[in-house]
Design a protein around this motif. Structure first.
Motif, PDB file in Angstrom:
ATOM      1  N   ILE A  33       1.108  -1.575   0.014  1.00 38.95           N
ATOM      2  CA  ILE A  33      -0.415  -0.121   0.187  1.00 38.95           C
ATOM      3  C   ILE A  33       0.905   1.269   0.146  1.00 38.95           C
ATOM      4  CG2 ILE A  33      -1.335   1.061   1.587  1.00 38.95           C
ATOM      5  CD1 ILE A  33      -2.790  -1.256  -0.036  1.00 38.95           C
ATOM      6  N   SER A  34       1.260   2.016  -1.063  1.00 41.80           N
ATOM      7  CA  SER A  34       1.500   3.307  -1.150  1.00 41.80           C
ATOM      8  C   SER A  34       2.239   3.998  -0.284  1.00 41.80           C
ATOM      9  CB  SER A  34       1.481   3.665  -2.391  1.00 41.80           C
ATOM     10  OG  SER A  34       1.381   3.021  -3.645  1.00 41.80           O
ATOM     11  N   GLU A  35       0.686   4.559  -0.115  1.00 39.23           N
ATOM     12  CA  GLU A  35       0.470   5.584   1.019  1.00 39.23           C
ATOM     13  C   GLU A  35       1.311   5.220   2.621  1.00 39.23           C
ATOM     14  OE1 GLU A  35      -1.339   4.206  -0.612  1.00 39.23           O
ATOM     15  OE2 GLU A  35      -2.442   6.395  -1.540  1.00 39.23           O
ATOM     16  N   ASN A  36       1.595   3.469   3.034  1.00 36.89           N
ATOM     17  CA  ASN A  36       2.136   2.879   4.203  1.00 36.89           C
ATOM     18  C   ASN A  36       3.885   3.507   4.135  1.00 36.89           C
ATOM     19  OD1 ASN A  36      -0.265   2.627   4.830  1.00 36.89           O
ATOM     20  ND2 ASN A  36       0.140  -0.222   5.204  1.00 36.89           N
ATOM     21  N   PHE A  37       4.229   4.051   3.298  1.00 36.64           N
ATOM     22  CA  PHE A  37       5.935   4.205   2.992  1.00 36.64           C
ATOM     23  C   PHE A  37       5.958   5.085   2.698  1.00 36.64           C
ATOM     24  CE2 PHE A  37       4.444  -0.549   2.700  1.00 36.64           C
ATOM     25  CZ  PHE A  37       5.596  -1.057   3.614  1.00 36.64           C
ATOM     26  N   MET A  38       5.414   6.041   2.284  1.00 33.62           N
ATOM     27  CA  MET A  38       5.801   7.514   1.259  1.00 33.62           C
ATOM     28  C   MET A  38       5.220   8.212   3.238  1.00 33.62           C
ATOM     29  SD  MET A  38       1.658   7.863  -1.308  1.00 33.62           S
ATOM     30  CE  MET A  38       2.337   9.081  -1.393  1.00 33.62           C
ATOM     31  N   VAL A  39       7.171   7.808   3.354  1.00 30.44           N
ATOM     32  CA  VAL A  39       7.395   8.069   4.934  1.00 30.44           C
ATOM     33  C   VAL A  39       8.694   8.760   4.918  1.00 30.44           C
ATOM     34  CG1 VAL A  39       5.760   6.913   6.251  1.00 30.44           C
ATOM     35  CG2 VAL A  39       7.108   5.756   5.709  1.00 30.44           C
ATOM     36  N   GLU A  40       8.775   9.782   5.721  1.00 29.48           N
ATOM     37  CA  GLU A  40       9.984  10.109   6.370  1.00 29.48           C
ATOM     38  C   GLU A  40      11.295   8.930   6.234  1.00 29.48           C
ATOM     39  OE1 GLU A  40      10.260  14.211   6.302  1.00 29.48           O
ATOM     40  OE2 GLU A  40       8.553  13.891   7.332  1.00 29.48           O
ATOM     41  N   GLY A  41      10.973   8.676   7.207  1.00 29.25           N
ATOM     42  CA  GLY A  41      12.081   7.734   7.651  1.00 29.25           C
ATOM     43  C   GLY A  41      11.213   6.409   8.474  1.00 29.25           C
ATOM     44  N   GLY A  42      11.831   5.699   9.580  1.00 28.82           N
ATOM     45  CA  GLY A  42      11.635   4.491  10.125  1.00 28.82           C
ATOM     46  C   GLY A  42      11.325   2.761   9.593  1.00 28.82           C
ATOM     47  N   PRO A  43      10.677   1.997  10.267  1.00 29.78           N
ATOM     48  CA  PRO A  43      10.754   0.591  10.151  1.00 29.78           C
ATOM     49  C   PRO A  43       9.897   0.953   8.940  1.00 29.78           C
ATOM     50  CG  PRO A  43       9.864   1.369  12.968  1.00 29.78           C
ATOM     51  CD  PRO A  43       9.633   2.296  12.003  1.00 29.78           C
ATOM     52  N   PRO A  44       8.914   1.262   8.007  1.00 29.60           N
ATOM     53  CA  PRO A  44       8.370   1.409   7.014  1.00 29.60           C
ATOM     54  C   PRO A  44       8.943   0.977   6.221  1.00 29.60           C
ATOM     55  CG  PRO A  44       6.673   2.761   8.147  1.00 29.60           C
ATOM     56  CD  PRO A  44       8.405   2.583   9.035  1.00 29.60           C
ATOM     57  N   LEU A  45      10.081   2.450   5.374  1.00 29.20           N
ATOM     58  CA  LEU A  45      11.104   1.991   5.192  1.00 29.20           C
ATOM     59  C   LEU A  45      11.704   1.356   4.670  1.00 29.20           C
ATOM     60  CD1 LEU A  45      11.097   6.024   4.342  1.00 29.20           C
ATOM     61  CD2 LEU A  45      10.204   4.311   2.738  1.00 29.20           C
ATOM     62  N   ARG A  46      12.443   0.577   5.782  1.00 33.62           N
ATOM     63  CA  ARG A  46      13.250  -0.266   6.426  1.00 33.62           C
ATOM     64  C   ARG A  46      13.122  -1.401   5.734  1.00 33.62           C
ATOM     65  NH1 ARG A  46      15.153   1.535  11.379  1.00 33.62           N
ATOM     66  NH2 ARG A  46      13.613  -0.055  12.152  1.00 33.62           N
TER      67      ARG A  46
END
Lengths: 295, 293
Positions: free
Chosen positions: B33-46
């Motif tokens: 789900i794209s929006e779950n990863f449209m973040v600036e940092g943290g566990p989602p992107l890692r």
């Protein structure tokens, strides 16, 4: 840079439909509390739905247009309430689920979601609570404030970490004169109840009820390798970190702190500051200072 | 087919991370789900970075709201595009729906009346989106619980009209076709027979929940029903094989069981190919409707 193209203009009928539909699905539930106020149920306020919108919806079988629209009304609130219950487990247990849901509905009716991500759902909850007589209590404000820090710590940006080895690249004096940045996911929390422990009991042990007790203390809320964490601080650590967090250079922060301390506290600071810093660096709290390497 | 068949995958969700890293499961790709990863940092992107080391990932969005009466949000699209650079998604998809009214985001996928002017409006916006993101763009058909008297055409006519006018692709959710067919009383095969399969870039399958009045809710928390697998077999045959994602979003199974659910799609594909081989030999483009008789 090329400017984005103009978006097409929406048909007027689509605008009207979406305004009415949007109001209908966000219509707050009507709560029926039990006489003791501890339990109760809710009903959809289907009479508030726009008559023109309802007239445009086809009935099907035994389900009326109102009930069809009610599915969306219910889903809207279930999604938002479940998100808030998940993010605010301490506040929910303090208030009780029914009262928590009423509070969330009042908040999101006053400040509807305005972001494409649910991460920002509670950005104005603190502001809302201070203006609500019913929920403007210190314990509620503090638990909501703590839980909001956990949300922000989760996906806040991360700057390059400050490691001791990189210190050799800089003059010591420059380091002392520069603000040492704390990571954007790092927050200082001052508690007056044992709310961090309550949250840990809920998250780690799944306890259903909590009994906050009055206690004063400080915590760092930050993002660890697996997500947000809290780390207890003593008052000296909290004051030093607070000064650094506000952008005071390290040398100045130490000098100002020492001026306010008695002899024993100065001894404690001097005897422990190296160990504290090593631990804080290891936990990834600091971002690299923006000083140029010494020539 | 305009795009490569990536095989069988599952929607990537937080409870899956540990199992993916420890067992490297035998799925062909993941959908995020794209929006779950449209973040600036943290566990989602890692976590996403780790998955990307092992698997292709496709992006699926829930907040574009292409049918919203507001103009396109280019700040949102820019972040979507940035994420696409990280994932190298072969295409991007979202839903044929509206999601906000003014600044109010509903966080739900909401239907519109199926009118000519709405189709034109949405198609114009979808074309801009595809140009902006510089990747193939697909829209998913909704499951819906209301239909409008002001509609001038069927859902499948509307869907086709938008996709062809915008010159984009279909992200066909077979479960949604089934759910809407029950909720609105149409034959799902009327829907599926009418689609331009050369534009179907990806397929979703999922489970649903039945309400007391017989309506179905698209809840993604149950096994895929046999009726939906039957429709899937038809779609698979008409497309000649298409990237397929099992969506499971609540009441999570163990990861192995989730993968097993997804692999039912592979069994249907294999059975279908065997059946077609027996019936037609090399002529696998036989009468597709015969398969559902």
């Amino acid at each position: 840079m090329r400017s984005p193209p103009e978006s097409p203009i929406a048909p007027a009928s689509l605008c009207r439909l979406q305004e009415a539909f949007g109001r209908a699905i966000a219509a707050p539930f009507v709560f029926d509390s039990t006489p003791d106020g501890q339990g109760g149920d809710y009903q959809l306020d289907i009479d508030s739905y726009d008559a023109e919108l309802v007239a445009d919806i086809r009935p099907r079988g035994t389900t009326s247009p109102h009930e069809r629209l009610g599915i969306y009304n219910q889903q809207y609130w279930f999604r938002l309430l479940s998100t808030m219950q998940e993010e605010y487990p301490v506040t929910e247990r303090i208030l009780g689920t029914l009262e928590f849901n009423k509070m969330v509905m009042a908040y999101l009716t006053r400040f509807p979601p305005d972001s494409y991500t649910l991460t920002h759902l509670s950005d104005r909850l603190g502001q809302f609570l201070t203006h609500q007589h019913r929920w403007n209590r210190g314990l509620i404000r503090e638990s909501a404030g703590l839980e909001y820090l956990f949300i922000r710590a989760f996906d806040a940006p991360e700057r390059p970490a400050f490691h001791p080895s990189s210190q050799t690249e800089y003059h010591r004096d420059e380091i002392l004169a520069q603000p040492i940045g704390l990571q954007p996911h790092w927050f200082l929390f001052e508690e007056h109840w044992n709310l961090v422990e309550c949250r840990q009991a809920i998250k780690q042990e799944g306890v259903a009820t909590i009994t906050p007790v009055a206690r004063h203390g400080h915590w760092a809320v930050y993002r660890g390798p697996d997500g947000p964490r809290a780390h207890r601080l003593n008052w000296l650590q909290a004051r030093l970190l607070d000064a650094l967090h506000r952008g005071t250079p390290l040398g100045q922060a130490c000098d100002e702190l020492v001026e306010t301390l008695d002899g024993n506290d100065v001894q404690e600071l001097a005897g422990n500051i190296g160990t504290w810093f090593a631990r804080w660096v290891a936990m990834g709290w600091f971002a690299s200072p923006s000083v140029e390497p010494a020539r | 087919m305009a795009a490569k068949n990536l095989g069988i995958g599952i929607g990537l969700r937080v409870p899956h991370y540990a199992a993916i890293q420890s067992t490297a499961p035998a799925v062909d790709f993941f959908e995020i789900i794209s929006e779950n990863f449209m973040v600036e940092g943290g566990p989602p992107l890692r976590n996403l970075s780790r998955v990307l080391e092992q698997y292709p990932v496709v992006q699926h969005g829930v907040s574009l709201g292409i049918a919203s009466a507001q103009g396109l949000d280019f700040e949102y699209l820019d972040r979507l595009k940035q994420l696409a650079r990280m994932t190298d998604t072969p295409w991007l998809s979202d839903h044929l729906c509206w999601t906000r009214s003014g600044s109010h985001h509903s966080h739900d996928l909401l239907p519109v009346p199926y009118t000519e002017e709405n189709a034109t409006y949405i198609a114009d916006k979808a074309r801009i989106v595809q140009d902006f993101i510089e990747r193939p763009f697909a829209l998913e058909n909704l499951s819906s619980y209301v239909s409008f008297k002001s509609s001038q055409m069927t859902e499948w006519e509307f869907y086709r009209r938008v996709i062809e006018a915008a010159d984009i692709y279909m992200m066909l959710d077979v479960n949604n076709v089934y759910v809407s067919s029950v909720n609105h009383g149409f034959d799902p095969m009327d829907y599926l027979r009418s689609l331009p399969y050369e534009r179907v870039i990806q397929v979703h399958v999922a489970g649903h929940t039945e309400l007391a009045d017989g309506s179905l809710l698209d809840t993604h928390n149950r096994p895929v029903r046999d009726e939906v697998w039957q429709l899937y077999r038809y779609v698979h045959q008409r497309t000649g094989g298409v990237s397929t994602i099992l969506e499971w979003d609540a009441d999570f199974l163990g990861f192995e069981d989730t993968v097993a659910q997804a692999m039912i799609a592979r069994r249907h594909m294999t059975e279908l190919h065997d059946s077609l081989d027996e019936q037609f030999g090399d002529q696998v483009d036989g009468d597709p409707d015969a398969l559902t008789a």
